[in-house]
Design an enzyme around this catalytic site. Structure first.
Site, mmCIF file in Angstrom:
data_model
loop_
_atom_site.group_PDB
_atom_site.id
_atom_site.type_symbol
_atom_site.label_atom_id
_atom_site.label_comp_id
_atom_site.label_asym_id
_atom_site.label_seq_id
_atom_site.Cartn_x
_atom_site.Cartn_y
_atom_site.Cartn_z
ATOM 1 N N ASP A 238 0.809 -1.228 0.000
ATOM 2 C CA ASP A 238 0.000 0.000 0.000
ATOM 3 C C ASP A 238 0.839 1.274 0.000
ATOM 4 O O ASP A 238 0.434 2.288 0.540
ATOM 5 C CB ASP A 238 -0.958 -0.007 1.199
ATOM 6 C CG ASP A 238 -0.217 -0.097 2.525
ATOM 7 O OD1 ASP A 238 0.997 -0.350 2.527
ATOM 8 O OD2 ASP A 238 -0.867 0.092 3.576
ATOM 9 N N LYS B 229 4.480 1.863 15.960
ATOM 10 C CA LYS B 229 3.358 2.695 16.430
ATOM 11 C C LYS B 229 3.554 3.178 17.862
ATOM 12 O O LYS B 229 2.741 2.890 18.769
ATOM 13 C CB LYS B 229 2.042 1.928 16.300
ATOM 14 C CG LYS B 229 1.877 1.212 14.958
ATOM 15 C CD LYS B 229 0.710 1.675 14.165
ATOM 16 C CE LYS B 229 0.800 1.314 12.705
ATOM 17 N NZ LYS B 229 0.562 -0.039 12.342
ATOM 18 N N ASP C 13 1.534 6.214 2.420
ATOM 19 C CA ASP C 13 0.913 4.940 2.765
ATOM 20 C C ASP C 13 -0.567 5.141 2.439
ATOM 21 O O ASP C 13 -1.240 5.959 3.056
ATOM 22 C CB ASP C 13 1.115 4.676 4.265
ATOM 23 C CG ASP C 13 0.315 3.475 4.759
ATOM 24 O OD1 ASP C 13 -0.672 3.099 4.113
ATOM 25 O OD2 ASP C 13 0.682 2.918 5.795
HETATM 26 N N1 GDD Z 1 0.233 -11.575 3.344
HETATM 27 C C1 GDD Z 1 -0.077 -10.808 4.378
HETATM 28 N N2 GDD Z 1 -0.505 -11.413 5.529
HETATM 29 N N3 GDD Z 1 0.037 -9.473 4.261
HETATM 30 C C2 GDD Z 1 -0.307 -8.716 5.334
HETATM 31 C C3 GDD Z 1 -0.775 -9.266 6.542
HETATM 32 C C4 GDD Z 1 -0.881 -10.702 6.632
HETATM 33 O O1 GDD Z 1 -1.292 -11.266 7.630
HETATM 34 N N4 GDD Z 1 -1.016 -8.249 7.418
HETATM 35 C C5 GDD Z 1 -0.729 -7.107 6.756
HETATM 36 N N5 GDD Z 1 -0.305 -7.379 5.503
HETATM 37 C C6 GDD Z 1 0.132 -6.426 4.473
HETATM 38 C C7 GDD Z 1 -0.868 -5.325 4.204
HETATM 39 O O2 GDD Z 1 -1.744 -5.696 3.147
HETATM 40 C C8 GDD Z 1 0.026 -4.162 3.817
HETATM 41 O O3 GDD Z 1 0.330 -4.153 2.437
HETATM 42 C C9 GDD Z 1 1.313 -4.432 4.582
HETATM 43 O O4 GDD Z 1 1.272 -5.797 4.971
HETATM 44 C C10 GDD Z 1 1.460 -3.559 5.827
HETATM 45 O O5 GDD Z 1 0.298 -3.690 6.620
HETATM 46 P P1 GDD Z 1 -0.570 -2.423 7.050
HETATM 47 O O6 GDD Z 1 -1.761 -2.942 7.762
HETATM 48 O O7 GDD Z 1 -0.770 -1.507 5.902
HETATM 49 O O8 GDD Z 1 0.403 -1.786 8.116
HETATM 50 P P2 GDD Z 1 0.553 -0.276 8.564
HETATM 51 O O9 GDD Z 1 0.370 0.648 7.425
HETATM 52 O O10 GDD Z 1 -0.293 -0.047 9.765
HETATM 53 O O11 GDD Z 1 2.092 -0.237 9.037
HETATM 54 C C11 GDD Z 1 3.115 -0.748 8.204
HETATM 55 O O12 GDD Z 1 3.452 0.155 7.169
HETATM 56 C C12 GDD Z 1 4.010 1.423 7.614
HETATM 57 C C13 GDD Z 1 4.385 2.203 6.372
HETATM 58 O O13 GDD Z 1 3.352 2.333 5.519
HETATM 59 C C14 GDD Z 1 4.343 -1.041 9.074
HETATM 60 O O14 GDD Z 1 5.273 -1.728 8.271
HETATM 61 C C15 GDD Z 1 4.944 0.246 9.624
HETATM 62 O O15 GDD Z 1 6.137 -0.024 10.332
HETATM 63 C C16 GDD Z 1 5.262 1.193 8.468
HETATM 64 O O16 GDD Z 1 5.750 2.441 8.977
HETATM 65 MG MG MG Z 2 -0.217 0.493 5.490
#
Ligand code: GDD
Ligand code: MG
Length: 342
Positions: A104, A155, A215
């Site tokens: 994303d 976070k 993001d």
């Molecule tokens: N295959 C798979 N399985 N993918 C997953 C799973 C899972 O169980 N859980 C989450 N994802 C994928 C999501 O689809 C997304 O593309 C990515 O992993 C990160 O998950 P998000 O849910 O978008 O996390 P976030 O935005 O709260 O936080 C993450 O991204 C930030 C930057 O955008 C973390 O990596 C943070 O540390 C980072 O700063």
């Molecule tokens: Mg994200």
């Protein structure tokens, strides 16, 4: 070389749009979000592993219909394994140093430069970094001047954040990182694996880059990324095929087969395919899902409308999420992987 794209999240913060589709397939300027990531992969990457579970059939179908000049493997987790577990689940496809990318993100990161940096530093793990103000929504690093990451906290409360540099969601990793991840259970890369690597004083480096980064995980960032890309391309708006526009569009994007009635006004609004908007409707900072009908004289601000909904005429909606259909079975009430303030 392989790249794993983490595309298995439910996208709960993008409800109700993600009730009916995988987050990675949300259109950005009428192109699925994940296509942007695949297009930014360096030539060396010849294999793309999509780590999926929720709505994996949709993802598979979209990717089959397009040729990216790379082998695409859709790696279906039996259940969500988290950001770390999904990487471990792709281990059988890994042949050397590899990329892991959150699905994303839309950004100007140059992945070739990241490989060079990783090799120069002789790193075990390199993560891309971006400065932000709202650190508590992300993973935050503590980093020395030479780029050595000595702390990672997912976070954090603002007062606990070690810096304003956040994990931008792209990693380049040596295969030995896989040994840190247990098989067959939900593992968070950010909460468990990164802190362990740092704790073991392995070579963990941060790679800062310039340009832009978003993001696209929230409705507002989803709208904002459209506005940014439109501005970048010097476009007032963008439209798909077979549209009829009788109103006015600014900083907006409409999909295929969209009809907009006389004297309607769309500002900072994203409209998906097959939507009919009546006369004198005013939409500001909204997202309208597929197959919707927005009737005459409705006024919508800061509102997201799920697929197949009908908005009656003359209605005023502010800050609403419109969804009158059953929530898909098994869809979680809140984010499960990387929850804020846990
Ligand atoms: N295959 C798979 N399985 N993918 C997953 C799973 C899972 O169980 N859980 C989450 N994802 C994928 C999501 O689809 C997304 O593309 C990515 O992993 C990160 O998950 P998000 O849910 O978008 O996390 P976030 O935005 O709260 O936080 C993450 O991204 C930030 C930057 O955008 C973390 O990596 C943070 O540390 C980072 O700063
Ligand atoms: Mg994200």
């Amino acid at each position: 070389m392989e790249a794993i794209i983490l595309a298995g999240g439910f996208g709960t913060r993008l409800r109700p749009l993600t009730y009916t589709r995988a987050k990675a397939l949300l259109p950005i300027l009428n192109k699925p979000m994940v296509f942007y990531l695949i297009s930014m992969l360096p030539k060396e990457v010849d294999k793309v592993i999509l780590a999926v579970n929720y709505r994996k059939d949709q993802i598979e179908k979209h990717l089959k219909n397009n040729d990216f000049g790379k082998e695409i493997i859709v790696n279906d987790e039996p259940e969500p394994l988290g950001t770390g577990g999904a990487v471990k689940f792709a281990e059988k496809h890994i042949t050397g140093p590899f990329f892991v990318l959150n699905a994303d993100i839309i950004c100007s990161l140059n992945l070739d430069d990241m490989i060079d940096f990783h090799e120069k530093k002789n790193a075990v793990s390199t993560i891309s970094l971006w400065p932000v103000k709202n650190v508590s929504e992300f993973g935050v690093v503590d980093m020395k001047d030479d780029g050595n990451v000595i702390g990672f906290v997912e976070k954090p409360k603002p007062e606990d954040a070690p810096s304003n540099l956040i994990n931008a969601g792209a990693y380049f990793l040596e295969p030995e990182v896989l040994d840190y991840i247990e098989t067959g259970r939900l593992v968070s890369m950010e909460k468990e694996i990164f802190p362990q690597i740092i704790n073991d004083t392995r070579k963990f480096f941060g790679f800062e880059f310039k340009g832009y980064w978003t993001d696209v995980g929230r409705i507002q960032s989803y709208i904002d990324v459209h506005k940014f890309l439109l501005k970048n391309q010097q476009l007032e708006y963008s439209k798909g095929n077979t549209c009829e526009i009788n109103g006015k569009l600014s900083e907006s994007c409409i999909g295929n087969n969209v009809f907009i009635g006389e004297n309607s006004n769309l500002e900072s609004t994203i409209v998906f395919d097959n939507v009919k908007i009546g006369k004198r409707a005013v939409l500001n900072n909204c997202v309208i899902g597929e197959n919707c009908k927005i009737n005459d004289c409705s006024r919508l601000t800061n509102t997201v409308v799920g697929d197949n909904e009908i908005i009656v005429e003359n209605i005023v909606l502010d800050n609403k999420m419109v969804w009158n259909q059953p929530v898909p079975h098994g869809y979680p009430k809140k984010q499960i992987g990387n929850v804020i303030g846990e």
